[in-house]
Scaffold this active site. Structure first.
Site, mmCIF file in Angstrom:
data_model
loop_
_atom_site.group_PDB
_atom_site.id
_atom_site.type_symbol
_atom_site.label_atom_id
_atom_site.label_comp_id
_atom_site.label_asym_id
_atom_site.label_seq_id
_atom_site.Cartn_x
_atom_site.Cartn_y
_atom_site.Cartn_z
ATOM 1 N N TYR A 180 0.806 -0.946 -0.215
ATOM 2 C CA TYR A 180 -0.176 -0.066 0.306
ATOM 3 C C TYR A 180 0.815 0.866 -0.206
ATOM 4 C CZ TYR A 180 1.130 0.257 5.244
ATOM 5 O OH TYR A 180 1.311 0.730 6.500
ATOM 6 N N CYS A 181 0.344 2.358 -0.351
ATOM 7 C CA CYS A 181 0.430 3.926 -0.247
ATOM 8 C C CYS A 181 -0.502 4.763 -0.286
ATOM 9 C CB CYS A 181 2.226 4.236 -1.701
ATOM 10 S SG CYS A 181 0.508 3.689 -2.904
ATOM 11 N N THR A 182 0.175 5.870 -0.398
ATOM 12 C CA THR A 182 -0.840 7.338 -0.217
ATOM 13 C C THR A 182 -1.717 7.208 -1.107
ATOM 14 O OG1 THR A 182 1.395 8.447 0.074
ATOM 15 C CG2 THR A 182 -0.878 9.550 -0.256
ATOM 16 N N GLY B 210 -1.633 4.995 -4.176
ATOM 17 C CA GLY B 210 -2.167 3.793 -5.619
ATOM 18 C C GLY B 210 -0.781 3.286 -6.348
ATOM 19 N N ILE C 68 -3.747 5.062 0.745
ATOM 20 C CA ILE C 68 -4.654 4.902 2.041
ATOM 21 C C ILE C 68 -5.898 5.816 2.172
ATOM 22 C CG2 ILE C 68 -3.750 6.005 4.116
ATOM 23 C CD1 ILE C 68 -1.252 5.316 3.394
#
Length: 363
Positions: free
Chosen positions: A200-202, A204, A229
């Site tokens: 996961y990241c901020t 995508g 997220i």
């Protein structure tokens, strides 16, 4: 027509205050073939400048990566115009979780042409960038990360994960996405080819590229959180889904963070008290990004050290003289790393899987 901004920060703030505009903070990305980035860039600038859009956008032959503030009363018009671009028609727009944490998300409109929309250090010609990992919606993501055969990896940098992350996530202590890719493979993925890999990241974009790269490297069960997220937090709120994220989500606008839960999992880098508010040192010759509590902010006037505070209190002309010849770049001003920060661990090593599992079990 002038296709760039020439106003100072102070002038921009005054201009925005005069307008009294309320903004919707939006981010999106899309990998697509753009034969002439300059023409496309100029088209976007004219279109968005007319609407009063502010923000930062990168355009390359491989696509677009945008973070922006759209005037609320122009949002539907913005979407309508954006969707007229064939490869952006009905593109997913990630809307900020908390708008109220900054008066203005961005101060001006900047659209830059880059070689790549994401600095990853990869040669895209050597692998299939479209062969990505499986996208997971919030409910699917929650179910899979509860599986003991799953490794959950945070693809963000140390200053982002420090203030917030998912429960049980492995958070490599890295400065850049480019640096993270080989470290994650050697320190975390190697020997765990049979496990479910969930990233996961901020918003995508980092997982979009990383998942394709790791599949190319031979890992089979690769997954990524759809929309990152930001979308996850909104989906959990809108649909009554359990939120497994704790703390703040670091964002790349003037807010520097949006609160997901009330948990404060980090400390002020200057006094060690619980805090999770990032600031940039106000000394124009520094601008170090670090965590600062309100007490230290008042005591040090928003500076990262007494040295910077002394410079900050000099007359402007003297400050300019001191800055002459300095190359103000990310190579000098590392985000969140400085010997001046007493309560920041600058020598932390990437967390191995066994250590991460042990840590997550204590949460």
């Amino acid at each position: 027509m002038q296709l760039w901004n020439k106003l100072s920060k102070e002038e921009l703030v005054e201009k925005l205050k005069e307008r009294g505009t309320k903004f919707v903070t939006v981010s999106f990305y899309q990998y697509a073939s753009i034969p002439n980035p300059q023409v496309f860039r100029d088209h976007l600038f004219q279109m968005w400048d007319n609407l009063g859009v502010v923000g930062r956008t990168y355009v390359a032959t491989e696509g677009i990566n945008a973070q922006m503030g759209v005037p609320a009363d122009k949002f539907e018009e913005f979407k309508k115009e954006l969707y007229t671009i064939s490869f952006l028609n009905n593109i997913r727009l990630n809307i900020a979780v908390n708008e109220e944490e900054a008066e203005f998300p961005f101060l001006k409109l900047k659209i830059k042409i880059r070689n790549k929309i994401l600095a990853d250090g990869l040669n895209d010609a050597t692998f299939d960038v479209t062969n990505k990992g499986k996208h997971l919606k919030a409910t699917e993501f929650n179910a899979l990360i509860d599986d003991p055969n799953t490794i959950l990896i945070d693809m963000r940098n140390h200053y982002e994960t420090e203030v917030g992350h998912f429960k049980g996530a492995i958070t490599p202590d890295v400065d850049t996405f480019r640096e993270s890719l080989p470290i994650i493979e050697s320190e975390i993925l190697s020997g765990n080819e049979d496990k479910n890999i969930v990233m996961y990241c901020t918003g995508g974009i980092r997982c979009e590229k990383a998942s394709a790269w790791y599949k190319h490297r031979g890992f089979k069960n690769v997954h990524q959180l759809e929309g990152g997220i930001i979308k996850y937090a909104n989906d959990c709120t809108d649909n009554g889904i359990e939120n497994k994220f704790i703390g703040k989500n670091f964002v790349f606008d003037e807010r520097r963070g949006e609160r997901i839960t009330e948990d404060i999992i980090s400390v002020c880098h200057q006094c060690g008290e619980a805090a999770d508010t990032h600031t940039n040192c106000v000394n124009d010759a520094c601008h170090l990004l670090f965590i600062q509590c309100e007490s230290c902010k008042e005591k040090l006037q928003g500076c990262c050290s007494t040295d910077c505070q002394d410079v900050y209190n000099l007359p402007i002309e003297e400050q300019k003289e001191l800055r002459k010849g300095l190359e103000n770049s990310n190579q000098i001003f590392k985000k969140g790393r400085s010997d001046k920060l007493k309560f920041k661990d600058n020598n932390k090593k990437p967390v191995r899987v066994a250590e991460a599992i042990a840590i997550s079990n204590k949460l």
